[in-house]
Design a protein around this motif. Structure first.
Motif, PDB file in Angstrom:
ATOM      1  N   TYR A   1      26.182  32.011  32.289  1.00  0.00           N
ATOM      2  CA  TYR A   1      24.934  31.918  31.550  1.00  0.00           C
ATOM      3  C   TYR A   1      23.712  31.931  32.466  1.00  0.00           C
ATOM      4  CZ  TYR A   1      27.430  30.613  27.226  1.00  0.00           C
ATOM      5  OH  TYR A   1      28.244  30.611  26.117  1.00  0.00           O
ATOM      6  N   LEU A   2      23.885  32.151  33.758  1.00  0.00           N
ATOM      7  CA  LEU A   2      22.735  32.163  34.655  1.00  0.00           C
ATOM      8  C   LEU A   2      21.935  33.449  34.445  1.00  0.00           C
ATOM      9  CD1 LEU A   2      24.223  30.748  37.977  1.00  0.00           C
ATOM     10  CD2 LEU A   2      22.821  29.563  36.280  1.00  0.00           C
ATOM     11  N   PRO A   3      20.618  33.376  34.532  1.00  0.00           N
ATOM     12  CA  PRO A   3      19.792  34.562  34.299  1.00  0.00           C
ATOM     13  C   PRO A   3      19.732  35.462  35.523  1.00  0.00           C
ATOM     14  CG  PRO A   3      18.389  32.708  34.870  1.00  0.00           C
ATOM     15  CD  PRO A   3      19.806  32.169  34.823  1.00  0.00           C
ATOM     16  N   ALA A   4      19.425  36.731  35.296  1.00  0.00           N
ATOM     17  CA  ALA A   4      19.180  37.679  36.379  1.00  0.00           C
ATOM     18  C   ALA A   4      17.681  37.973  36.386  1.00  0.00           C
ATOM     19  CB  ALA A   4      19.990  38.952  36.173  1.00  0.00           C
ATOM     20  N   VAL A   5      16.923  37.153  37.083  1.00  0.00           N
ATOM     21  CA  VAL A   5      15.463  37.229  37.027  1.00  0.00           C
ATOM     22  C   VAL A   5      14.843  37.263  38.418  1.00  0.00           C
ATOM     23  CG1 VAL A   5      15.201  36.182  34.744  1.00  0.00           C
ATOM     24  CG2 VAL A   5      15.429  34.694  36.741  1.00  0.00           C
ATOM     25  N   ARG A   6      15.559  37.782  39.389  1.00  0.00           N
ATOM     26  CA  ARG A   6      15.067  37.747  40.768  1.00  0.00           C
ATOM     27  C   ARG A   6      13.693  38.391  40.879  1.00  0.00           C
ATOM     28  NH1 ARG A   6      17.123  36.049  45.024  1.00  0.00           N
ATOM     29  NH2 ARG A   6      19.182  35.887  44.030  1.00  0.00           N
ATOM     30  N   GLY A   7      12.753  37.600  41.385  1.00  0.00           N
ATOM     31  CA  GLY A   7      11.398  38.085  41.597  1.00  0.00           C
ATOM     32  C   GLY A   7      10.522  38.136  40.365  1.00  0.00           C
ATOM     33  N   ALA A   8      11.058  37.765  39.214  1.00  0.00           N
ATOM     34  CA  ALA A   8      10.284  37.850  37.968  1.00  0.00           C
ATOM     35  C   ALA A   8       9.341  36.651  37.832  1.00  0.00           C
ATOM     36  CB  ALA A   8      11.217  37.905  36.763  1.00  0.00           C
ATOM     37  N   ASP A   9       8.320  36.844  37.048  1.00  0.00           N
ATOM     38  CA  ASP A   9       7.395  35.780  36.657  1.00  0.00           C
ATOM     39  C   ASP A   9       7.919  35.196  35.346  1.00  0.00           C
ATOM     40  OD1 ASP A   9       5.137  34.173  36.206  1.00  0.00           O
ATOM     41  OD2 ASP A   9       4.087  35.793  35.162  1.00  0.00           O
ATOM     42  N   VAL A  10       8.419  33.959  35.364  1.00  0.00           N
ATOM     43  CA  VAL A  10       9.011  33.332  34.183  1.00  0.00           C
ATOM     44  C   VAL A  10       8.069  32.252  33.664  1.00  0.00           C
ATOM     45  CG1 VAL A  10      10.987  32.098  33.229  1.00  0.00           C
ATOM     46  CG2 VAL A  10      11.337  33.776  35.060  1.00  0.00           C
ATOM     47  N   ARG A  11       7.707  32.355  32.384  1.00  0.00           N
ATOM     48  CA  ARG A  11       6.752  31.410  31.792  1.00  0.00           C
ATOM     49  C   ARG A  11       7.294  30.944  30.437  1.00  0.00           C
ATOM     50  NH1 ARG A  11       1.176  34.780  32.466  1.00  0.00           N
ATOM     51  NH2 ARG A  11       0.219  32.779  31.904  1.00  0.00           N
ATOM     52  N   ILE A  12       7.271  29.636  30.231  1.00  0.00           N
ATOM     53  CA  ILE A  12       7.811  29.028  29.012  1.00  0.00           C
ATOM     54  C   ILE A  12       6.693  28.358  28.229  1.00  0.00           C
ATOM     55  CG2 ILE A  12       9.323  27.200  28.120  1.00  0.00           C
ATOM     56  CD1 ILE A  12      11.152  27.725  30.525  1.00  0.00           C
ATOM     57  N   VAL A  13       6.646  28.632  26.925  1.00  0.00           N
ATOM     58  CA  VAL A  13       5.723  27.939  26.025  1.00  0.00           C
ATOM     59  C   VAL A  13       6.533  27.337  24.886  1.00  0.00           C
ATOM     60  CG1 VAL A  13       3.743  29.390  26.592  1.00  0.00           C
ATOM     61  CG2 VAL A  13       5.258  30.070  24.743  1.00  0.00           C
ATOM     62  N   GLY A  14       6.030  26.246  24.323  1.00  0.00           N
ATOM     63  CA  GLY A  14       6.738  25.584  23.228  1.00  0.00           C
ATOM     64  C   GLY A  14       7.561  24.397  23.664  1.00  0.00           C
ATOM     65  N   PHE A  15       7.623  24.141  24.970  1.00  0.00           N
ATOM     66  CA  PHE A  15       8.428  23.029  25.480  1.00  0.00           C
ATOM     67  C   PHE A  15       7.677  21.707  25.303  1.00  0.00           C
ATOM     68  CE2 PHE A  15       9.463  20.107  28.957  1.00  0.00           C
ATOM     69  CZ  PHE A  15      10.840  20.008  28.810  1.00  0.00           C
ATOM     70  N   GLY A  16       8.449  20.630  25.127  1.00  0.00           N
ATOM     71  CA  GLY A  16       7.862  19.293  25.127  1.00  0.00           C
ATOM     72  C   GLY A  16       7.913  18.564  23.805  1.00  0.00           C
ATOM     73  N   ARG A  17       8.435  19.224  22.745  1.00  0.00           N
ATOM     74  CA  ARG A  17       8.510  18.587  21.428  1.00  0.00           C
ATOM     75  C   ARG A  17       9.978  18.370  21.073  1.00  0.00           C
ATOM     76  NH1 ARG A  17       5.009  22.176  17.444  1.00  0.00           N
ATOM     77  NH2 ARG A  17       4.769  20.228  16.301  1.00  0.00           N
ATOM     78  N   SER A  18      10.269  17.237  20.454  1.00  0.00           N
ATOM     79  CA  SER A  18      11.648  16.867  20.170  1.00  0.00           C
ATOM     80  C   SER A  18      12.114  17.448  18.841  1.00  0.00           C
ATOM     81  CB  SER A  18      11.786  15.340  20.132  1.00  0.00           C
ATOM     82  OG  SER A  18      11.233  14.815  18.944  1.00  0.00           O
ATOM     83  N   HIS A  19      13.411  17.216  18.535  1.00  0.00           N
ATOM     84  CA  HIS A  19      13.992  17.636  17.263  1.00  0.00           C
ATOM     85  C   HIS A  19      13.713  16.638  16.148  1.00  0.00           C
ATOM     86  CE1 HIS A  19      17.300  20.233  19.374  1.00  0.00           C
ATOM     87  NE2 HIS A  19      16.231  20.939  19.111  1.00  0.00           N
ATOM     88  N   ASN A  20      13.176  15.490  16.477  1.00  0.00           N
ATOM     89  CA  ASN A  20      12.993  14.416  15.493  1.00  0.00           C
ATOM     90  C   ASN A  20      11.966  14.818  14.433  1.00  0.00           C
ATOM     91  OD1 ASN A  20      14.783  12.837  16.969  1.00  0.00           O
ATOM     92  ND2 ASN A  20      13.151  11.917  18.199  1.00  0.00           N
TER      93      ASN A  20
ATOM     94  N   GLY B   1       8.840  15.438  12.347  1.00  0.00           N
ATOM     95  CA  GLY B   1       7.474  15.480  12.834  1.00  0.00           C
ATOM     96  C   GLY B   1       7.365  16.056  14.237  1.00  0.00           C
ATOM     97  N   ARG B   2       8.502  16.267  14.896  1.00  0.00           N
ATOM     98  CA  ARG B   2       8.589  16.836  16.233  1.00  0.00           C
ATOM     99  C   ARG B   2       7.609  16.185  17.214  1.00  0.00           C
ATOM    100  NH1 ARG B   2       8.164  22.967  15.971  1.00  0.00           N
ATOM    101  NH2 ARG B   2       8.983  22.770  18.074  1.00  0.00           N
ATOM    102  N   PRO B   3       7.780  14.875  17.419  1.00  0.00           N
ATOM    103  CA  PRO B   3       6.914  14.186  18.384  1.00  0.00           C
ATOM    104  C   PRO B   3       7.241  14.610  19.811  1.00  0.00           C
ATOM    105  CG  PRO B   3       8.684  12.742  17.678  1.00  0.00           C
ATOM    106  CD  PRO B   3       8.786  13.975  16.825  1.00  0.00           C
ATOM    107  N   PRO B   4       6.388  14.261  20.785  1.00  0.00           N
ATOM    108  CA  PRO B   4       6.644  14.624  22.174  1.00  0.00           C
ATOM    109  C   PRO B   4       7.935  13.991  22.690  1.00  0.00           C
ATOM    110  CG  PRO B   4       4.366  13.951  21.882  1.00  0.00           C
ATOM    111  CD  PRO B   4       5.078  13.603  20.609  1.00  0.00           C
ATOM    112  N   LEU B   5       8.586  14.676  23.615  1.00  0.00           N
ATOM    113  CA  LEU B   5       9.752  14.102  24.286  1.00  0.00           C
ATOM    114  C   LEU B   5       9.330  12.876  25.075  1.00  0.00           C
ATOM    115  CD1 LEU B   5      11.260  17.393  25.792  1.00  0.00           C
ATOM    116  CD2 LEU B   5      12.074  16.181  23.752  1.00  0.00           C
ATOM    117  N   ASP B   6      10.227  11.908  25.198  1.00  0.00           N
ATOM    118  CA  ASP B   6       9.891  10.768  26.039  1.00  0.00           C
ATOM    119  C   ASP B   6       9.851  11.240  27.486  1.00  0.00           C
ATOM    120  OD1 ASP B   6      12.448   9.945  27.601  1.00  0.00           O
ATOM    121  OD2 ASP B   6      13.171  10.165  25.549  1.00  0.00           O
ATOM    122  N   PRO B   7       9.050  10.581  28.334  1.00  0.00           N
ATOM    123  CA  PRO B   7       8.800  11.081  29.692  1.00  0.00           C
ATOM    124  C   PRO B   7      10.060  11.306  30.522  1.00  0.00           C
ATOM    125  CG  PRO B   7       7.221   9.364  29.146  1.00  0.00           C
ATOM    126  CD  PRO B   7       8.230   9.391  28.026  1.00  0.00           C
ATOM    127  N   GLU B   8      11.059  10.433  30.409  1.00  0.00           N
ATOM    128  CA  GLU B   8      12.264  10.590  31.219  1.00  0.00           C
ATOM    129  C   GLU B   8      13.030  11.843  30.827  1.00  0.00           C
ATOM    130  OE1 GLU B   8      16.352  10.656  32.266  1.00  0.00           O
ATOM    131  OE2 GLU B   8      15.665  10.248  30.205  1.00  0.00           O
TER     132      GLU B   8
END
Length: 256
Positions: free
Chosen positions: A200-219, A221-228
């Motif tokens: 399942y490892l990606p083949a992204v050598r040298g690519a610019d990888v950017r993620i949006v949408g991270f940081g909200r839980s499944h609970n 109201g989708r509150p923020p993930l706890d810091p840990e």
């Protein structure tokens, strides 16, 4: 306002547009002029709210507006299993290469007037194609994030490695291989071993990888993930993409 973002807004408002068929098929020859290849994955396993829709529209609008003549964009979904990933777009933006003169066009080179017409059709079709992706998602039992990233990057269209990878997802892996009940408490190195075991490892050598949408839980109201948990998941995904040959950034939206 960006052209694609405006087009998406008009489509979502119910205005008429072009047919909605996958854009670019009529202009595949433009791919020869391209310098970049971008993958944009949209996770559709968690119901969207207005924040999600705004982030997706703004981010895709930014990515498309930055495409040069012939640059490829592939847009696909993340579903419950990697085999359920739907390709929405695989197209190259119409346009003629820099430095081409009027004589080149007359002698059978790229026609600037035709390219402009093709670009307008490309943008309209693109907005129509994106409508279901921006509007809809549903709650799913699984979210096959790792395997879907691996599938698309290990075998990119045209055997052209992606130079840019954009992912809209909460990145809360919940596949059959790595259930959320395990992933949420799993040490990053243990989760990485699972990714290696199942290829399942990606083949992204040298690519610019950017993620949006991270940081909200499944609970609810989708509150923020706890810091840990937030820090541990960021650590895993950073190592995951590092193993594939790229660094990764987590952003509120793609704006530049």
């Amino acid at each position: 306002m960006r052209r694609l973002l405006l087009a998406i807004t008009l489509v979502l408002a119910g205005c008429s547009g072009s047919s909605g068929s996958e854009p670019g098929a009529q202009a595949a020859g433009y791919c020869a002029f391209g310098k970049t290849s971008s993958l944009f994955l949209i996770d559709q396993t968690t119901p969207y709210d207005d924040t999600d829709r705004a982030v997706i529209s703004e981010s895709i609008g930014t990515v498309v507006d930055q495409l040069g003549a012939g640059d490829r964009i592939v847009l696909a979904t993340i579903g419950e299993h990697y085999t359920q990933s739907a390709r929405l777009i695989n197209a190259c933006k119409p346009g003629c290469p820099d430095g081409q003169g009027a004589l080149d066009s007359m002698m059978g080179g790229c026609s600037s007037m035709k390219a402009l017409a093709d670009e307008r059709q490309f943008m309209g079709s693109l907005a129509q194609t994106l409508r279901p992706a921006v509007e809809g998602s549903s709650s799913a039992d699984h979210s096959a994030i790792m395997s879907t990233i691996a599938q698309w990057t290990q075998a990119p269209p045209g055997d052209q490695p992606f130079t840019h990878v954009y992912i809209f997802s909460d990145m809360l892996e919940n596949s059959q291989a790595v259930p959320w009940t395990e992933f949420r408490s799993m040490a990053p190195d243990a989760a990485l071993k699972v990714a290696e075991k199942f290829n399942y490892l990606p083949a992204v050598r040298g690519a610019d990888v950017r993620i949006v949408g991270f940081g909200r839980s499944h609970n609810p109201g989708r509150p923020p993930l706890d810091p840990e948990l937030d820090a541990r998941l960021r650590e895993f995904w950073a190592e995951y993409f590092r193993e594939g040959g790229a660094s990764v950034t987590f952003e509120g939206a793609i704006r530049n």
